[in-house]
Design an enzyme around this catalytic site. Structure first.
Site, PDB file in Angstrom:
ATOM      1  CG  ASN A  43      -1.898   1.056   1.315  1.00  0.00           C
ATOM      2  OD1 ASN A  43      -1.788   2.053   0.616  1.00  0.00           O
ATOM      3  ND2 ASN A  43      -2.896   0.882   2.168  1.00  0.00           N
ATOM      4  NE  ARG A  46      -4.961   3.491  -1.540  1.00  0.00           N
ATOM      5  CZ  ARG A  46      -4.491   4.643  -1.074  1.00  0.00           C
ATOM      6  NH1 ARG A  46      -3.375   4.671  -0.390  1.00  0.00           N
ATOM      7  NH2 ARG A  46      -5.151   5.750  -1.270  1.00  0.00           N
ATOM      8  CG  HIS A 101     -10.525   8.003   0.560  1.00  0.00           C
ATOM      9  ND1 HIS A 101     -10.944   9.247   0.958  1.00  0.00           N
ATOM     10  CD2 HIS A 101      -9.201   7.963   0.774  1.00  0.00           C
ATOM     11  CE1 HIS A 101      -9.895   9.951   1.379  1.00  0.00           C
ATOM     12  NE2 HIS A 101      -8.817   9.187   1.275  1.00  0.00           N
ATOM     13  CG  LEU A 110     -14.137  12.265   8.346  1.00  0.00           C
ATOM     14  CD1 LEU A 110     -14.875  12.813   9.560  1.00  0.00           C
ATOM     15  CD2 LEU A 110     -14.374  13.143   7.133  1.00  0.00           C
ATOM     16  N   GLY A 111      -9.428  11.230   7.059  1.00  0.00           N
ATOM     17  CA  GLY A 111      -8.010  11.069   7.405  1.00  0.00           C
ATOM     18  C   GLY A 111      -7.284  12.344   7.033  1.00  0.00           C
ATOM     19  CG  ASN A 112      -3.120  13.105   6.756  1.00  0.00           C
ATOM     20  OD1 ASN A 112      -3.161  14.022   7.573  1.00  0.00           O
ATOM     21  ND2 ASN A 112      -2.348  12.039   6.919  1.00  0.00           N
ATOM     22  N   GLY A 113      -6.632  12.857   3.862  1.00  0.00           N
ATOM     23  CA  GLY A 113      -7.607  13.101   2.798  1.00  0.00           C
ATOM     24  C   GLY A 113      -8.978  12.761   3.357  1.00  0.00           C
ATOM     25  NE  ARG A 170      -5.311  15.687  -0.465  1.00  0.00           N
ATOM     26  CZ  ARG A 170      -5.653  14.398  -0.521  1.00  0.00           C
ATOM     27  NH1 ARG A 170      -6.639  14.014  -1.288  1.00  0.00           N
ATOM     28  NH2 ARG A 170      -5.005  13.514   0.207  1.00  0.00           N
ATOM     29  CD  GLU A 226      -7.201   2.600   3.020  1.00  0.00           C
ATOM     30  OE1 GLU A 226      -6.258   2.898   3.779  1.00  0.00           O
ATOM     31  OE2 GLU A 226      -7.596   3.349   2.119  1.00  0.00           O
TER      32      GLU A 226
HETATM   33  P1  ADP Z   1      -4.140   8.960   6.181  1.00  0.00           P
HETATM   34  O1  ADP Z   1      -5.228   9.606   5.397  1.00  0.00           O
HETATM   35  O2  ADP Z   1      -2.786   9.521   5.849  1.00  0.00           O
HETATM   36  O3  ADP Z   1      -4.181   7.446   6.219  1.00  0.00           O
HETATM   37  P2  ADP Z   1      -5.079   8.891   8.933  1.00  0.00           P
HETATM   38  O4  ADP Z   1      -6.275   8.081   8.621  1.00  0.00           O
HETATM   39  O5  ADP Z   1      -4.042   8.304   9.817  1.00  0.00           O
HETATM   40  O6  ADP Z   1      -4.369   9.467   7.660  1.00  0.00           O
HETATM   41  O7  ADP Z   1      -5.595  10.251   9.593  1.00  0.00           O
HETATM   42  C1  ADP Z   1      -4.741  11.291   9.911  1.00  0.00           C
HETATM   43  C2  ADP Z   1      -5.545  12.360  10.624  1.00  0.00           C
HETATM   44  O8  ADP Z   1      -6.152  11.769  11.790  1.00  0.00           O
HETATM   45  C3  ADP Z   1      -4.697  13.532  11.132  1.00  0.00           C
HETATM   46  O9  ADP Z   1      -5.363  14.742  10.852  1.00  0.00           O
HETATM   47  C4  ADP Z   1      -4.697  13.310  12.627  1.00  0.00           C
HETATM   48  O10 ADP Z   1      -4.659  14.511  13.309  1.00  0.00           O
HETATM   49  C5  ADP Z   1      -6.044  12.667  12.852  1.00  0.00           C
HETATM   50  N1  ADP Z   1      -6.094  12.010  14.153  1.00  0.00           N
HETATM   51  C6  ADP Z   1      -5.410  10.926  14.577  1.00  0.00           C
HETATM   52  N2  ADP Z   1      -5.672  10.685  15.890  1.00  0.00           N
HETATM   53  C7  ADP Z   1      -6.541  11.652  16.296  1.00  0.00           C
HETATM   54  C8  ADP Z   1      -7.180  11.960  17.521  1.00  0.00           C
HETATM   55  N3  ADP Z   1      -6.980  11.235  18.608  1.00  0.00           N
HETATM   56  N4  ADP Z   1      -8.024  13.020  17.548  1.00  0.00           N
HETATM   57  C9  ADP Z   1      -8.225  13.778  16.450  1.00  0.00           C
HETATM   58  N5  ADP Z   1      -7.643  13.541  15.273  1.00  0.00           N
HETATM   59  C10 ADP Z   1      -6.815  12.498  15.181  1.00  0.00           C
END
Ligand code: ADP
Length: 404
Positions: A7, A98, A186, A215-218, A247, A390
């Site tokens: 991945n 992926r 996604h 809801l991650g970085n993306g 973004r 994933e």
């Molecule tokens: P990616 O999209 O790179 O896989 P992730 O799914 O790991 O990313 O998500 C990253 C996001 O999750 C970052 O904005 C991080 O701040 C947020 N995050 C991780 N742990 C927490 C938490 N305990 N509370 C709020 N946000 C969190």
């Protein structure tokens, strides 16, 4: 059978090895071996972390500066040293990758052939950061493992059956003929979470209307009905839709015309602004990391508060749009870093959907339970926190293909 998963992200490379037998387990099993290379920590160097099901771990700084060299070095820990879990490479039966963009052609996971590789390369035009590194991963495995079967699992595939009204942009019709349309991304995560939601609710996947919030970085939403995505917020590229870590998400296209008319604004500059210096980071001026934005809010930082307010506003609006596409809702799913961990974001989003009978259990929500329902008992809509997996979804796709 042993399934190796690769991945690749823009600044990370994750990999894991699963062992499966003839029956697919109900829940994702622990991988025999998991590894991650992180290139974000130090300029020009990587950090390798490996752990095994037997409890062995390895952490080391990385010397290789090419991705192919790094993958080779990472894979060596499969059969060498403390983290060894196999005796030889021949034990690996199939490798799943992926692949971010499958275009119009690939509507499901596909066994990789020279033709598939060519198409992944051609689609690099649409996914210039991701498809080339996905291809590099495939070619590195060819070099190391020879003729082992490899499978491309596409992030666009789950959205392949969007109705035309959802995927055609209302520009000139030639856009559509030239492949300029909504693809959605996604998909591997949305697919896993939607199926997991059906398991948690003990309902038939095909009967459910779901909104999955990754809801991650993306960040993106998918409206899921009959086990397929029928609407989604990411579009031609992963820049469309919700506000994200760095973004912008959807903005008035007139802003782009306005900026491009200024002589100092090149497409590269715009790319940098919209992909890397907008979103939570651009508004707060603090970080793209929601945890740091939340801390700044506690310290009274107004711009951090504004960033969170916009994030939530756009998330609510996006969910409203998905709701209209579905015509009703059985469950709202929160997943990925923010979705799984931020009780504040979940509560703020859910607050406005009381009018459809959605009611959170405030206490339960605060604990961010994994793979659980955080809606109140009398809520008309379930609210699920699902840990996205994933890599497991990719392994499952490989398992399915190997049995066809
Ligand atoms: P990616 O999209 O790179 O896989 P992730 O799914 O790991 O990313 O998500 C990253 C996001 O999750 C970052 O904005 C991080 O701040 C947020 N995050 C991780 N742990 C927490 C938490 N305990 N509370 C709020 N946000 C969190």
């Amino acid at each position: 059978m042993k399934i190796l998963v690769l991945n690749a992200g823009s600044s990370s490379q994750k990999s894991c090895l699963y062992e499966l037998n003839d029956t697919l387990p109900d829940r994702p099993p622990q991988p025999l071996w998991e590894a991650k290379i992180d290139w974000t920590q130090r300029e020009g160097a990587g950090e390798l972390q490996v752990k095994t099901a037997a409890g062995h771990t390895l952490e080391e700084d990385f010397t290789s500066d090419s991705r192919a060299g790094a993958i080779a070095q990472m894979l060596e820990t499969l059969w060498h040293g403390e983290t060894q879990v196999i005796n030889s490479l021949n034990e690996i039966d199939i490798v799943g990758h992926r692949v971010v963009h499958g275009g119009r052609k690939y509507q499901q996971s596909t066994l990789i052939s020279p033709e598939v590789k060519q198409e992944i390369a051609r689609l690099s035009e649409f996914a210039p950061i991701h498809n080339p590194i996905n291809l590099e991963g495939i070619e590195t495995i060819e070099k190391i493992l020879g003729n082992v079967p490899q499978v491309a699992v596409f992030d666009t595939a789950f959205h392949a059956q969007l109705p035309p009204a959802a995927f055609v942009y209302p520009g000139p019709y030639e856009w559509l003929e030239n492949g300029i349309r909504r693809y959605g991304f996604h998909g591997i995560s949305h697919q896993y979470c939607a199926r997991r939601a059906a398991e948690i609710l003990n309902r038939d996947f095909a009967d459910l209307r779901l909104i999955s919030c990754h809801l991650g970085n993306g960040c993106s939403l998918a409206a899921v009905r009959g086990g397929r995505s029928v609407d989604t917020t990411m579009g031609f590229t992963p820049l469309d839709g919700l506000m994200m870590g760095s973004r912008s998400g959807a903005i008035d296209p007139g802003i782009i015309i306005h900026l491009l008319r200024r002589s100092d604004c090149s497409p590269e500059k715009l790319d940098n602004i919209l992909n890397r210096n907008s979103g939570l980071k651009g508004i707060s001026g603090v970080s793209s990391d929601m945890r740091l934005v939340a801390e700044a809010i506690k310290d009274g930082n107004d711009r951090a508060q504004l960033a969170l307010d916009i994030y939530v506003h756009r998330l609510r609006a996006g969910i409203g749009a998905m709701l209209a596409s579905l015509g009703g809702l059985d469950a709202l799913i929160f997943t990925a870093g923010v979705g799984e961990n931020s009780a504040v974001v979940r509560a703020a989003v859910c607050e406005v959907f009381g009018f459809i009978g959605l009611k959170l259990d405030g206490e339960k929500n605060l604990n961010s339970p994994v793979d659980d329902d955080v809606a109140a008992v009398d809520s008309a809509v379930r609210v699920l926190v699902v840990h996205t997996q994933e890599d497991w979804e990719i392994a499952r796709e490989c398992w399915d293909i190997s049995r066809r």
